[in-house]
Write a protein that holds these residues in place. Structure first.
Motif, PDB file in Angstrom:
ATOM      1  N   ALA A 190      39.952  38.611  31.476  1.00 53.81           N
ATOM      2  CA  ALA A 190      39.269  39.868  31.791  1.00 53.81           C
ATOM      3  C   ALA A 190      37.763  39.707  31.696  1.00 53.81           C
ATOM      4  O   ALA A 190      37.016  40.261  32.501  1.00 53.81           O
ATOM      5  N   ALA A 191      37.322  38.940  30.721  1.00 48.53           N
ATOM      6  CA  ALA A 191      35.875  38.833  30.497  1.00 48.53           C
ATOM      7  C   ALA A 191      35.227  37.848  31.450  1.00 48.53           C
ATOM      8  O   ALA A 191      34.066  38.037  31.836  1.00 48.53           O
ATOM      9  N   THR A 192      35.951  36.798  31.837  1.00 49.18           N
ATOM     10  CA  THR A 192      35.294  35.751  32.610  1.00 49.18           C
ATOM     11  C   THR A 192      35.795  35.667  34.046  1.00 49.18           C
ATOM     12  O   THR A 192      35.168  35.025  34.879  1.00 49.18           O
ATOM     13  N   GLY A 193      36.947  36.269  34.341  1.00 50.22           N
ATOM     14  CA  GLY A 193      37.442  36.287  35.697  1.00 50.22           C
ATOM     15  C   GLY A 193      38.049  35.003  36.172  1.00 50.22           C
ATOM     16  O   GLY A 193      38.196  34.784  37.375  1.00 50.22           O
ATOM     17  N   SER A 194      38.412  34.105  35.252  1.00 51.65           N
ATOM     18  CA  SER A 194      39.052  32.872  35.710  1.00 51.65           C
ATOM     19  C   SER A 194      39.974  32.324  34.640  1.00 51.65           C
ATOM     20  O   SER A 194      39.850  32.667  33.448  1.00 51.65           O
ATOM     21  N   LEU A 195      40.905  31.475  35.090  1.00 49.40           N
ATOM     22  CA  LEU A 195      41.788  30.803  34.140  1.00 49.40           C
ATOM     23  C   LEU A 195      41.510  29.308  34.089  1.00 49.40           C
ATOM     24  O   LEU A 195      41.906  28.622  33.163  1.00 49.40           O
ATOM     25  N   ILE A 196      40.858  28.800  35.142  1.00 46.18           N
ATOM     26  CA  ILE A 196      40.507  27.377  35.160  1.00 46.18           C
ATOM     27  C   ILE A 196      39.399  27.153  34.121  1.00 46.18           C
ATOM     28  O   ILE A 196      38.410  27.892  34.095  1.00 46.18           O
ATOM     29  N   LEU A 197      39.605  26.132  33.280  1.00 49.94           N
ATOM     30  CA  LEU A 197      38.718  25.991  32.131  1.00 49.94           C
ATOM     31  C   LEU A 197      37.246  25.898  32.525  1.00 49.94           C
ATOM     32  O   LEU A 197      36.388  26.535  31.930  1.00 49.94           O
ATOM     33  N   GLY A 198      36.968  25.098  33.551  1.00 52.88           N
ATOM     34  CA  GLY A 198      35.579  24.930  33.961  1.00 52.88           C
ATOM     35  C   GLY A 198      34.946  26.248  34.393  1.00 52.88           C
ATOM     36  O   GLY A 198      33.788  26.531  34.062  1.00 52.88           O
ATOM     37  N   ASP A 199      35.722  27.084  35.101  1.00 53.76           N
ATOM     38  CA  ASP A 199      35.185  28.368  35.561  1.00 53.76           C
ATOM     39  C   ASP A 199      35.042  29.358  34.414  1.00 53.76           C
ATOM     40  O   ASP A 199      34.131  30.187  34.405  1.00 53.76           O
ATOM     41  N   VAL A 200      35.956  29.266  33.458  1.00 57.61           N
ATOM     42  CA  VAL A 200      35.823  30.116  32.273  1.00 57.61           C
ATOM     43  C   VAL A 200      34.491  29.808  31.603  1.00 57.61           C
ATOM     44  O   VAL A 200      33.755  30.710  31.187  1.00 57.61           O
TER      45      VAL A 200
END
Lengths: 509, 510
Positions: A190-200
């Motif tokens: 919810a806070a970062t909009g991604s599940l891929i670690l690099g994008d988080v």
């Protein structure tokens, strides 16, 4: 070398484990009435060894290393094979091989041992996937893939009340912590909009007022990691589960499953939540791990010191060792050049621990096989009748305590040195004090086996068989524990390369 | 490569003996342990070191292989010999076969394990005396504890478990303290060292490489490190007030183990003191010269007094070791050529003499099954040869001229009396000399009561002569003591050569 192979082949260690598990299941389905303990054990051991060989080959060939083109990512970046993944897969495969070999003798009179082998291999597959997971979703799925077979394995002796009770407790705490972990992931998403670690990670750098949500999410993920690694505050399942479970399962859970928890922690926290950006956002997870490490090692050691049963003592000691390994995360500091060293040392410690702790639990398995009882007093005088196995156990105990002639000393030394170099003198000092305390209860086992007399005159008559496979596993683990001392150079190099890999991948750590 | 071969062979021999059947483990162990002795004689004949290994001298049989790297410093397999370590290597390889021979009578259970552990310990002791890398040295240092723990705990006397655990806890806690002290020193050296090699660390400290660390000034770190390592080694030596583990360990340990404990293991402590405290940190050592000399003299007198009060022959010899080690410390702290050289020589001399005493008491015990002074009398009647050697050994202990003990103590007193680095040196020396009188007192009185006069011992069997394989090692040891007493230069020349640079490291304003 691996460039010539298709990219998916980088996953072959995990695939080998999974296919072996499926093959065992298939055979058991086709011929359910044929009890073939030996061939099952042989096949699963071969599968684990094949996986281990491929992993070692990859490490030697430099797969995923920066020099050979860097990490191999697959499935839209959800899976990433790098040096970290390979290092941990080697730990999982070695422990699995030791455990299935030992299990052959442990389950010699079990009516249907086939399920044990396939469940163990499925759990190991989950661990290998956990090591390569590069997305929070894959992390969660792989984590469940480790957990579900583990619950069944703990309760594997279904006519044994202790085993079933342990399985139930493990399942309840596990289900709770899985929920917490998953909720944490959703908050981070919810806070970062991604599940891929690099994008988080890039999301963490621009949180825009969502730092509170991300912070709660990260704390919940810490909780999930604490469960898997048996650290405070989700440690209380461990003594129950390890004690109630069949000893080979305890060995598997306390070594491989713990390492699996750490591979998640090492990867997720460095790659998805870069320390510098996290601290700027007010989420100092390294501090959280420092507190957890301090509390975990102290609690584990003090609790272990007052136990009367060997297996329970080992369970608490394994909590203590989780505390040591957590130093690898706790002693990180943003931009410090010593980060690779301390994290690498924690990984090397987990590898050494994989042998010495598995060996110790397998010795308990041997004792259970003989039926000599569970307390320290019951181990009295065992060395008179079984000198080889007891010598191996003494090696494990001294190595776990961190006495110099064994590999456990080296890995702890590197860990504490790394912490000091990174400015965490207090953690290293606390670790050293705890190591000294641990010598007390580890040496009690040695004392019982070698110096004390048998509890009763006929106590030693229980030792009526020499289970070959169990002996082989115990002795092999002991030899590895000793040889890792002179051979520590390559191990620590591989571990530091692995740490360097993830820290470099996180870019702005 | 020859040192690797020596240590490696001893490890292999330990393994072979461990797997051998009990029936001939003793004979096999004796045969195998002769090989390292021959090897060490070969080392002696080819010995070509000049000066002290730590202060830039030429190291004999040097070999170095990189092992791992930690925190920017390489840890190596780094071994070599100089004039200080060679005599101790020869002492170790000489005493072990004799101790194994003396174990044939008393050790009657689990022989292969016993002899295997003895050889395992020998291998580690050789490692301690040859290692020139701190890390490697520490691994061997600690590895000595493990076999010792089992040797006392499994084959010891009635209170063996208590003694084994006390020994283990005491020396292990001491090792930790020492380790932490030394590590803080290497941290404070910062970038001025690239490895944990002892010569490099010594040089770096001498060149003023110590830097402030965690806001602590270099001088204070060096002082803390000195105190921590000194306390750590003092337990091993042992020096009063850290000596209480020693009598327990000695009394409970089987005779052959006592021989090695007194003969070699105590020397690990004094050797390490010489190497680390007095060679690496001479400034701190001379700043603390008076208190250290005071502790040394207290050890001499108090140890002797305690020995005077004992009834158990083994306890008497054990406490007199505390006393003898006091002389060694005194010799080290005075920082003169004869003081440091004499202390090193005394390590070897005491190793032989205390080994002889323990062995002789053990032979008497084998026959009488008691060691209490009041329980027996007139043993000279029944065991003339053993008693004769025991008396000779006791005189060696008292410092009879032409025996090794005399040479060692004489060198120490010569070096100590006029030492410029130690204030009130004559007073300390005179007080320490007084210890010899007490030694003579308790040894003579104990011998008078047990060995001479009409025979008295309550047994239901006939006490006769000891078997040949019990007496043979006694005779060999006595011969060695006399040879070394007559010709101390066999060792003293090379010791002096290695001790001189240590002494020169200390500049004294006279």
């Amino acid at each position: 070398m691996s460039n010539a192979l298709p990219a998916w082949s980088a996953l072959s260690p995990a695939l080998l484990l999974g296919l072996t598990g499926l093959a065992l299941l298939l055979v058991d389905t086709i011929r359910p009435n044929e009890r073939s303990n030996t061939s099952m054990a042989v096949v699963s051991a071969l599968g684990a060894l094949a996986s281990l060989s491929v992993t070692v080959w990859f490490v030697v060939a430099g797969t995923g290393h920066a020099d050979t083109g860097g990490a191999i990512t697959l499935l839209e970046g959800a899976v990433k094979v790098d040096t970290l993944a390979l290092f941990f897969t080697a730990i999982f495969a070695s422990v699995t091989a030791l455990v299935v070999v030992a299990a052959h003798d442990y389950f010699h009179d079990h009516p249907r041992p086939a399920a044990f082998y396939s469940l163990t291999l499925f759990a190991a597959t989950g661990m290998a996937l956990l090591a390569v997971a590069n997305s929070l979703a894959v992390v969660f799925v792989a984590l469940e893939m480790v957990s579900l077979p583990s619950y069944a394995l703990v309760a594997f002796l279904k006519k044994n009340r202790g085993s079933v009770e342990a399985g139930l407790k493990y399942f309840l705490v596990g289900a709770l912590s899985s929920a917490v972990f998953l909720f944490g992931i959703s908050l981070v998403y919810a806070a970062t909009g991604s599940l891929i670690l690099g994008d988080v990670a890039s999301g963490i750098e621009s949180l825009d007022g969502l730092a509170g949500i991300a912070g709660i999410g990260i704390v919940m993920i810490v909780g999930g990691v604490a469960f898997k690694t048996a650290s405070v505050p989700f440690h209380f399942w461990a003594p129950e589960a390890y004690e109630g479970a069949p000893a080979p399962v305890s060995a598997f859970l306390s070594s491989a499953s713990k390492a699996a928890g750490f591979v998640v922690a090492f990867r997720v926290f460095t790659e998805a939540f870069p320390l510098g950006a996290s601290v700027t956002a007010g989420i100092d997870w390294a501090l959280a791990f420092a507190v957890l490490a301090a509390v975990t090692m102290t609690l584990g050691n003090f609790a272990a010191a007052v136990q009367e049963e060997v297996k329970r003592m080992l369970a608490y000691s394994s909590i203590g060792h989780a505390g040591y390994a957590l130093i690898g995360l706790a002693a990180l500091s943003s931009g410090s050049p010593g980060n690779e060293a301390v994290m690498g040392a924690a990984m090397a410690h987990l590898l050494v621990y994989g042998f010495m702790n598995t060996g110790a639990f397998l010795f308990v398995a041997l004792a259970e096989r003989w039926g000599v009882g569970r307390t320290f007093a019951d181990y009295g005088g065992l060395a008179q009748r079984a000198p080889v196995a007891c010598t191996a156990m003494a090696v494990f105990m001294f190595s776990l305590a961190g006495l110099p002639p064994f590999a456990g000393f080296f890995s702890k030394y590197f860990l504490f040195m790394g912490a000091i170099e990174n400015g965490f003198l207090w953690l290293a000092a606390l670790g050293a004090v705890n190591s000294v305390i641990s010598l007390y209860y580890y040496s009690r086992v040695v004392r019982a086996m070698f110096l004390d007399d048998p509890a009763t005159a006929s106590a030693l008559d229980a030792i009526d068989v020499r289970p070959t496979a169990l002996y082989a596993a115990v002795v092999f683990a002991a030899v590895a524990t000793v040889l890792l001392l002179p051979g520590f150079g390559p191990v620590i190099e591989a571990a530091e390369a692995a740490a360097e890999g993830v820290i470099a991948a996180s870019g702005s750590f | 490569m020859i040192l690797e071969a020596l240590i490696g062979f001893t490890f292999l021999a330990a393994l072979v003996v461990l797997l051998a059947p009990n029936a001939w483990a003793g004979r096999l162990a004796l045969a195998l342990s002769a090989v390292p002795f021959v090897g060490s004689l070969y080392l002696w004949s080819r010995f070509d070191a000049v000066g002290n290994a730590l202060t830039g001298g030429t190291i004999a049989f040097e070999s170095r292989y990189e092992w791992v790297e930690v925190g920017g410093r390489t840890v190596s397999w780094f071994v070599g010999l100089d004039g200080i370590s060679l005599p101790l290597v020869v002492l170790t390889t000489f005493l072990v076969p004799l101790a194994i021979l003396s174990a044939w009578t008393p050790v009657d259970t689990r022989q292969s394990q016993f002899y295997g552990l003895m050889l395992f310990m020998e291998a580690n002791l050789l490692g301690v005396f040859t290692a020139l890398d701190f890390f490697l040295w520490f691994v061997f240092w600690e590895a000595v504890l493990v076999p010792m723990y089992f040797l006392i705990g499994v084959w010891g006397g009635p209170r063996r478990k208590y003694a084994a655990i006390k020994f283990f806890v005491y020396t292990n806690a001491a090792s930790l303290l020492m380790f932490l002290g030394f590590m803080s020193l290497t941290f404070a050296l910062g970038d001025s060292i690239g490895s944990l090699g002892l010569p490099e660390i010594t040089q770096a400290i001498a060149d003023g490489g110590l830097e402030p660390w965690f806001g602590i000034s270099p001088g204070r770190i060096a002082m803390v490190a000195f105190l921590a390592t000194f306390a750590g080694f003092a337990v091993k030596v042992p020096i009063v007030p850290f000596h209480t583990w020693l009598p327990d360990a000695h009394v409970e340990a089987p005779t052959p183990v006592s021989v090695l404990l007194a003969g070699v293991l105590l020397k690990m402590g004094t050797y390490a003191l010489l190497r680390f405290n007095f060679t690496m940190l001479p400034e701190q050592a001379s700043a603390l010269a008076v208190p250290i000399a005071a502790i040394a003299v207290i050890s001499v007198i108090y140890g002797a007094m305690l020995a005077l009060a004992q009834k158990d022959l083994k306890r008497i010899v054990a406490y007199s070791s505390v006393s003898s080690m006091g002389y060694v410390i005194l010799g080290l702290v005075v920082f003169t050529e004869y003081g440091v050289g004499g202390a090193t020589f005394q390590m070897v001399a005491h190793g032989l003499i205390s080994g002889l005493m323990f062995m002789a008491v053990g032979v008497v015990y084998n026959a009488t099954h008691t060691r209490m002074v009041g329980d027996m009398a007139g043993m000279a009647d029944r065991m003339p040869v053993t008693v004769g050697i025991l008396v000779a050994g006791a005189f060696g202990y008292m410092g009879l001229p032409l025996m090794a003990g005399f040479a060692g103590e004489f060198f120490i007193f010569v070096g100590a009396f006029g030492a410029p680095a130690l204030p009130y040196a004559p007073v300390f020396t005179a007080l320490a000399m007084f210890g010899i009188v007490i030694v003579a007192g308790y040894l003579l009185s104990a011998m008078q009561k047990t060995l001479f006069g009409p025979f008295r011992l309550e047994t239901d069997y006939e006490v006769g002569r000891a078997p040949f394989h019990d007496v043979a090692p006694l005779a060999v040891l006595l011969a060695a003591i006399v040879v070394l007493g007559v010709a101390p230069d066999l060792f003293f020349e090379m010791i002096r050569d290695a001790a001189l640079p240590v002494v020169e490291g200390v500049s004294v304003d006279v």
